[in-house]
Enzyme design. Structure first.
Site, short mmCIF file in Angstrom:
data_model
loop_
_atom_site.label_atom_id
_atom_site.label_comp_id
_atom_site.label_asym_id
_atom_site.label_seq_id
_atom_site.Cartn_x
_atom_site.Cartn_y
_atom_site.Cartn_z
N GLU A 90 44.65 44.20 41.50
CA GLU A 90 43.45 43.58 40.96
C GLU A 90 43.02 42.40 41.82
OE1 GLU A 90 43.48 44.46 36.21
OE2 GLU A 90 44.82 42.84 36.87
N CYS A 337 44.67 33.05 35.49
CA CYS A 337 46.00 32.86 36.07
C CYS A 337 47.09 33.41 35.15
CB CYS A 337 46.26 31.37 36.30
SG CYS A 337 45.31 30.67 37.65
#
Length: 342
Positions: A90, A337
């Site tokens: 990704e 994150c």
């Protein structure tokens, strides 16, 4: 082009082997990066035999990775790419209101370091990405007309654990290719000392971010097993040396986990650790990161409340430590994150 493991070097070798003039390589590169032609078969300025050999070697598509799923939120775009062997990674595009575009890319399929709060670490390491697979994430965005204002190695994987990283950096900073300034690139690490040292030597202007997440050795080892191999004290000494040799700021990333590492005791310990670094202490900047919830980790963590975050930041500021609370994008599409997982 200098010899590195990349398709761009192979292209130059093919042109040389066909006894074609050097300007043919320049035409190929211009077709890719200026004209944004995505298929070799459509590079009509090239002689037919060169197009045929390029297709035989690389396939018709210039980009080696294929986007298969795209998810959008207000200021983030997450792309799921499929690699030639079927593995998936990704990458994230972040779009700021001022017009700035930043891209977060992966360096590995999964990650083998098992940080307890990270979804990617739960997936385990499948393999390293090649230099082309790393840079082709950015080639995709370039081909779509995006401007690479800044990029960060904060996607899947630990960049310094991938031996192809430095070839990728050579490609990204090559003036004939991506032509990125080192200062537009940020590498995040959990503390791989040999990688930090090589970055200091070979790419001293690239930004460096260190994932801290606890100032206490024992707790950091529990949250981040890598601390047993590269203890925090040794990592900090390596970062000190990096600052002394480069004069560049180092970012300290600190994910705040409710009731785990967000106490006043932790904040005071972080402040003391950084305040005692020496005359270059002002070149450490702490990014406080509110935890991004995920159901992929084995252990459950909660998001620190705003009061705890503010108190943590206030303690650092009163100690003279530069600090900001990082603005998070893409949490609603699992693009923030610690949330990347495929």
């Amino acid at each position: 082009m200098k010899q590195i493991e990349s398709k761009y070097y192979k292209m130059s070798q093919i042109i040389s082997a066909l006894n074609l003039p050097d300007y043919r390589y320049e035409q190929v590169i211009k077709a890719i990066f200026t004209q944004r032609i995505e298929q070799f078969s459509k590079m009509h300025l090239l002689p037919g035999n060169l197009r045929e050999v390029l297709i035989q070697e690389f396939g018709d598509q210039v980009n080696s990775i294929v986007p298969i799923v795209s998810k959008d939120s207000r200021q983030a775009n997450k792309l799921l790419f499929q690699l030639s062997d079927g593995e998936r990674i990704e990458a994230i595009g972040l779009h700021y209101k001022q017009g700035w575009e930043s891209f977060c890319i992966s360096s590995q399929c999964g990650c083998g370091f098992g940080c307890g709060f990270c979804a990617t670490g739960t997936a385990g390491l499948k393999r390293n990405l090649t230099a082309d697979e790393i840079t082709d994430q950015l080639l995709y965005f370039t081909m779509k007309g995006h401007k690479l204002d800044s990029i960060s190695f904060m996607g899947m994987g630990e960049a310094f654990a991938n031996p192809h990283l430095f070839d990728a950096l050579s490609i990204l900073t090559d003036t004939a290719l991506f032509n990125l300034s080192q200062r537009r690139i940020t590498i995040s690490t959990i503390g791989i000392i040999p990688g930090i040292q090589r970055l200091t030597q070979d790419f001293p202007q690239v930004n460096l971010a260190f994932s801290l997440h606890s100032p206490f050795e024992e707790q950091r080892s529990e949250l981040m097993p890598v601390n047993k191999r590269y203890p925090l004290g040794e990592v900090m000494e390596t970062l000190d040396e990096h600052i002394k040799r480069t004069g560049r700021r180092v970012f300290i990333a600190y994910i705040l986990l409710k009731g785990v590492n967000d106490s006043k005791k932790h904040a005071l310990a972080v402040a003391q650790m950084l305040h005692g670094r020496g005359s270059w202490k002002h070149l450490y900047h702490v990014d406080l990161i509110p935890y991004n919830a995920t159901d992929k980790t084995f252990r459950h963590f909660d998001i620190s409340d705003r009061k705890s975050i503010n108190e943590f930041q206030d303690i650092l500021k009163k100690s003279g430590i530069h600090t900001t609370v990082r603005t998070q994008f893409g949490g609603d599409i699992s693009a923030a994150c610690g949330q990347l997982y495929c």
